[in-house]
Scaffold this motif. Structure first.
Motif, PDB file in Angstrom:
ATOM      1  N   VAL A 254      -3.259  11.356  11.976  1.00 34.32           N
ATOM      2  CA  VAL A 254      -4.054  10.824  12.860  1.00 34.32           C
ATOM      3  C   VAL A 254      -5.266  10.231  11.632  1.00 34.32           C
ATOM      4  CG1 VAL A 254      -5.333  10.302  14.836  1.00 34.32           C
ATOM      5  CG2 VAL A 254      -3.466  11.848  14.804  1.00 34.32           C
ATOM      6  N   ALA A 255      -5.528   8.970  11.683  1.00 40.87           N
ATOM      7  CA  ALA A 255      -6.232   8.304  10.796  1.00 40.87           C
ATOM      8  C   ALA A 255      -7.196   7.019  11.391  1.00 40.87           C
ATOM      9  CB  ALA A 255      -5.855   7.680   9.599  1.00 40.87           C
ATOM     10  N   PRO A 256      -8.437   6.790  11.245  1.00 36.89           N
ATOM     11  CA  PRO A 256      -9.145   5.818  11.795  1.00 36.89           C
ATOM     12  C   PRO A 256      -8.476   4.390  11.571  1.00 36.89           C
ATOM     13  CG  PRO A 256     -10.550   7.257  10.676  1.00 36.89           C
ATOM     14  CD  PRO A 256      -9.191   7.731  10.371  1.00 36.89           C
ATOM     15  N   ASP A 257      -7.825   4.095  10.529  1.00 35.70           N
ATOM     16  CA  ASP A 257      -7.322   2.873  10.382  1.00 35.70           C
ATOM     17  C   ASP A 257      -6.121   2.415  11.454  1.00 35.70           C
ATOM     18  OD1 ASP A 257      -8.953   2.248   8.294  1.00 35.70           O
ATOM     19  OD2 ASP A 257      -7.680   2.948   6.840  1.00 35.70           O
ATOM     20  N   MET A 258      -5.441   3.721  11.779  1.00 37.03           N
ATOM     21  CA  MET A 258      -4.153   3.279  12.773  1.00 37.03           C
ATOM     22  C   MET A 258      -4.634   2.896  14.030  1.00 37.03           C
ATOM     23  SD  MET A 258      -2.203   6.923  12.010  1.00 37.03           S
ATOM     24  CE  MET A 258      -1.558   7.122  10.383  1.00 37.03           C
ATOM     25  N   ALA A 259      -3.748   1.897  14.635  1.00 42.13           N
ATOM     26  CA  ALA A 259      -3.779   0.991  15.663  1.00 42.13           C
ATOM     27  C   ALA A 259      -2.779   1.117  16.347  1.00 42.13           C
ATOM     28  CB  ALA A 259      -4.738  -0.256  15.624  1.00 42.13           C
ATOM     29  N   GLU A 260      -2.601   0.806  17.704  1.00 38.28           N
ATOM     30  CA  GLU A 260      -1.337   0.585  18.524  1.00 38.28           C
ATOM     31  C   GLU A 260      -0.817  -0.596  18.238  1.00 38.28           C
ATOM     32  OE1 GLU A 260      -1.501   0.929  22.892  1.00 38.28           O
ATOM     33  OE2 GLU A 260      -3.463   2.093  22.502  1.00 38.28           O
ATOM     34  N   GLY A 261       0.625  -0.465  17.917  1.00 35.53           N
ATOM     35  CA  GLY A 261       1.411  -1.472  17.509  1.00 35.53           C
ATOM     36  C   GLY A 261       1.785  -1.774  16.000  1.00 35.53           C
ATOM     37  N   ASP A 262       1.075  -1.007  15.293  1.00 35.99           N
ATOM     38  CA  ASP A 262       1.393  -0.759  13.807  1.00 35.99           C
ATOM     39  C   ASP A 262       2.708  -0.296  13.646  1.00 35.99           C
ATOM     40  OD1 ASP A 262      -1.346  -1.641  13.240  1.00 35.99           O
ATOM     41  OD2 ASP A 262      -1.804   0.141  12.395  1.00 35.99           O
ATOM     42  N   VAL A 263       3.450  -0.856  12.767  1.00 38.27           N
ATOM     43  CA  VAL A 263       4.802  -0.061  12.322  1.00 38.27           C
ATOM     44  C   VAL A 263       4.428   0.598  11.038  1.00 38.27           C
ATOM     45  CG1 VAL A 263       7.204  -0.718  11.732  1.00 38.27           C
ATOM     46  CG2 VAL A 263       5.947  -2.065  13.305  1.00 38.27           C
ATOM     47  N   VAL A 264       4.465   1.772  11.291  1.00 36.10           N
ATOM     48  CA  VAL A 264       4.366   2.971   9.859  1.00 36.10           C
ATOM     49  C   VAL A 264       5.736   3.055   9.185  1.00 36.10           C
ATOM     50  CG1 VAL A 264       3.359   4.896   9.324  1.00 36.10           C
ATOM     51  CG2 VAL A 264       2.377   3.421  11.242  1.00 36.10           C
ATOM     52  N   SER A 265       5.539   2.995   8.094  1.00 36.92           N
ATOM     53  CA  SER A 265       6.839   3.666   7.234  1.00 36.92           C
ATOM     54  C   SER A 265       6.445   4.734   6.618  1.00 36.92           C
ATOM     55  CB  SER A 265       7.322   2.566   6.230  1.00 36.92           C
ATOM     56  OG  SER A 265       8.163   2.920   5.285  1.00 36.92           O
ATOM     57  N   VAL A 266       7.376   5.754   6.444  1.00 41.66           N
ATOM     58  CA  VAL A 266       6.853   6.979   5.642  1.00 41.66           C
ATOM     59  C   VAL A 266       7.971   7.124   4.538  1.00 41.66           C
ATOM     60  CG1 VAL A 266       6.643   9.503   5.733  1.00 41.66           C
ATOM     61  CG2 VAL A 266       6.124   7.897   7.747  1.00 41.66           C
ATOM     62  N   VAL A 267       7.759   7.248   3.341  1.00 43.02           N
ATOM     63  CA  VAL A 267       8.409   7.233   2.238  1.00 43.02           C
ATOM     64  C   VAL A 267       8.356   8.573   1.203  1.00 43.02           C
ATOM     65  CG1 VAL A 267       9.199   6.114  -0.047  1.00 43.02           C
ATOM     66  CG2 VAL A 267       8.735   4.860   2.299  1.00 43.02           C
ATOM     67  N   THR A 268       9.293   9.230   0.992  1.00 43.05           N
ATOM     68  CA  THR A 268       9.166  10.375   0.037  1.00 43.05           C
ATOM     69  C   THR A 268      10.037  10.115  -1.098  1.00 43.05           C
ATOM     70  OG1 THR A 268      10.879  11.608   1.003  1.00 43.05           O
ATOM     71  CG2 THR A 268       8.752  12.028   2.033  1.00 43.05           C
ATOM     72  N   GLY A 269       9.832  10.954  -2.075  1.00 45.33           N
ATOM     73  CA  GLY A 269      10.754  10.967  -3.262  1.00 45.33           C
ATOM     74  C   GLY A 269      10.534   9.903  -4.355  1.00 45.33           C
ATOM     75  N   GLY A 270       9.339   9.156  -4.104  1.00 46.43           N
ATOM     76  CA  GLY A 270       8.939   8.084  -5.290  1.00 46.43           C
ATOM     77  C   GLY A 270       8.162   8.364  -6.018  1.00 46.43           C
ATOM     78  N   ASN A 271       7.643   7.524  -7.052  1.00 52.12           N
ATOM     79  CA  ASN A 271       6.568   7.852  -7.992  1.00 52.12           C
ATOM     80  C   ASN A 271       5.400   7.293  -7.689  1.00 52.12           C
ATOM     81  OD1 ASN A 271       8.490   9.225  -9.814  1.00 52.12           O
ATOM     82  ND2 ASN A 271       9.659   7.364 -10.315  1.00 52.12           N
ATOM     83  N   TYR A 272       4.638   8.156  -7.820  1.00 50.66           N
ATOM     84  CA  TYR A 272       2.983   7.694  -7.379  1.00 50.66           C
ATOM     85  C   TYR A 272       2.359   7.420  -8.687  1.00 50.66           C
ATOM     86  CZ  TYR A 272      -2.040   7.792  -6.219  1.00 50.66           C
ATOM     87  OH  TYR A 272      -3.228   7.486  -6.152  1.00 50.66           O
ATOM     88  N   ASP A 273       1.649   6.212  -8.789  1.00 49.82           N
ATOM     89  CA  ASP A 273       0.890   5.903 -10.023  1.00 49.82           C
ATOM     90  C   ASP A 273      -0.723   5.972  -9.452  1.00 49.82           C
ATOM     91  OD1 ASP A 273      -0.062   5.067 -12.732  1.00 49.82           O
ATOM     92  OD2 ASP A 273       0.648   3.183 -12.570  1.00 49.82           O
ATOM     93  N   GLY A 274      -1.490   6.573  -9.750  1.00 47.22           N
ATOM     94  CA  GLY A 274      -2.845   6.644  -9.489  1.00 47.22           C
ATOM     95  C   GLY A 274      -3.378   7.840  -9.618  1.00 47.22           C
ATOM     96  N   SER A 275      -4.773   7.966  -9.018  1.00 44.62           N
ATOM     97  CA  SER A 275      -5.310   9.333  -9.147  1.00 44.62           C
ATOM     98  C   SER A 275      -5.758   9.830  -7.692  1.00 44.62           C
ATOM     99  CB  SER A 275      -6.545   9.096  -9.691  1.00 44.62           C
ATOM    100  OG  SER A 275      -7.520  10.368  -9.713  1.00 44.62           O
TER     101      SER A 275
END
Length: 326
Positions: A254-275
């Motif tokens: 649950v996060a403040p940006d989330m709103a009703e109607g949002d279509v949320v995608s959850v992805v695993t197994g990829g490569n993250y580039d960042g800190s």
């Protein structure tokens, strides 16, 4: 660095301000009645259970808990047969218990070198319950208000034999690596009014808030993820990069940006580039991986995981192995 409980009271514990770094052979902080932390920094480096008491209120505080068993455990069995009354109730001898964990108006911060005193009219209760007498679930609660909490638990992350309430702040639970416990475990209700909640645990006993006044989701992640993996949660308006610190295959977010109607995608197994230096990062890039869930947010908790299932609320329970510290 205590062999048993680091902080222990046969009555109530009030922590107002200050910083506490604790290591315990048993409980980090244990009270037979209420535990109230207000404006406090707490870091429990090692424990069997991090915070334990009948009524646990964490207000305007920053807390980190590492526990081999339950990180937060609200239970009347902590009292070993003593009756301390419920929320707004009377303790033995006529003392008034605080409502829903609120700091009593009479409570004042002690001067340097002085011993803290309980509010006028409140004393550590004496005497036992009558044979067969028990408290009601409504008297037992965990309450978070404008508080940041990070939990790493081998047993249940937050275990309440009554209710849980959250308003503001961020609560992050890295739950057990076994299906015999869950990141959240409550007996009556979990009401989430506002704030950020992240739970990563193993499916089986996992629960999510039963009353959620802001949108969020609950999803099974398929195969197990391990430390070093990153979960990518995205919509057209925002992206979250969530580092995995221990074995898990289930998420509640649950996060403040989330709103009703949002279509949320959850992805695993990829490569993250960042800190990533926090439990949830909002910058970086993510390539590859597989989508494990796609959900349209409605009111409350949406998802394909377990949502607000009936609580077991047991005291203790089989614990998992000691988790790595975040």
């Amino acid at each position: 660095d205590a062999k048993d409980d680091a902080l222990h009271s046969n009555g109530n514990i009030y922590l107002t301000g200050g910083a506490y770094t604790l290591s315990a052979g048993d409980d980090g902080i244990h009270a037979e009645a209420a535990v109230i932390a207000d404006g406090t920094m707490i870091d429990v480096l090692k424990s069997e259970e991090g915070l334990e008491g009948w009524q646990i209120s964490v207000l305007n505080s920053d807390v980190k808990l590492t526990a081999n068993d339950d990180a937060i455990n609200a239970t009347n069995s902590a009292s070993d047969g003593m009756d301390f009354g419920g929320q707004g109730g009377m303790a033995p001898g006529g003392q008034q218990m605080p409502d829903m964990g609120q700091m009593p108006d009479e409570m004042e911060r002690p001067e340097d070198g002085e011993v803290p005193k309980l509010p006028d009219g409140m004393e550590i209760p004496e005497g036992d319950m009558a044979p067969g007498e028990t408290s009601t679930d409504a008297e037992i609660f965990v309450k978070f208000v404008n508080t940041n909490v990070v939990i790493n638990a081998g047993g249940d992350g937050i275990d309440s034999n009554g209710s849980v309430y959250m308003d503001g702040g961020m609560v992050v639970v890295y739950g057990p690596e076994n299906s015999g416990n869950g990141g959240l475990d409550y007996a009556t209700s979990f009401e989430l009014v506002s704030g950020t909640l992240l739970v990563l645990d193993v499916s089986g006993m996992n629960m999510s808030p039963s009353v959620c006044k802001v949108p969020g989701f609950d999803a099974n992640l398929g195969s197990y993820l391990t430390a070093g993996d990153v979960i990518y949660v995205s919509t057209e308006g925002y992206s979250y990069y969530i580092p995995v610190v221990k074995k898990c295959n289930h998420i509640t977010l649950v996060a403040p940006d989330m709103a009703e109607g949002d279509v949320v995608s959850v992805v695993t197994g990829g490569n993250y580039d960042g800190s990533i230096s926090t439990p949830i990062a909002t910058s970086g890039s993510y390539e590859g991986g597989s989508e494990v869930a796609s959900l349209t947010l409605t009111s409350g908790i949406s998802g394909n995981g377990m949502n607000g299932m009936e609580g077991f609320g047991g005291h203790g329970g089989p614990g998992g192995g000691k988790g790595d510290r975040w």
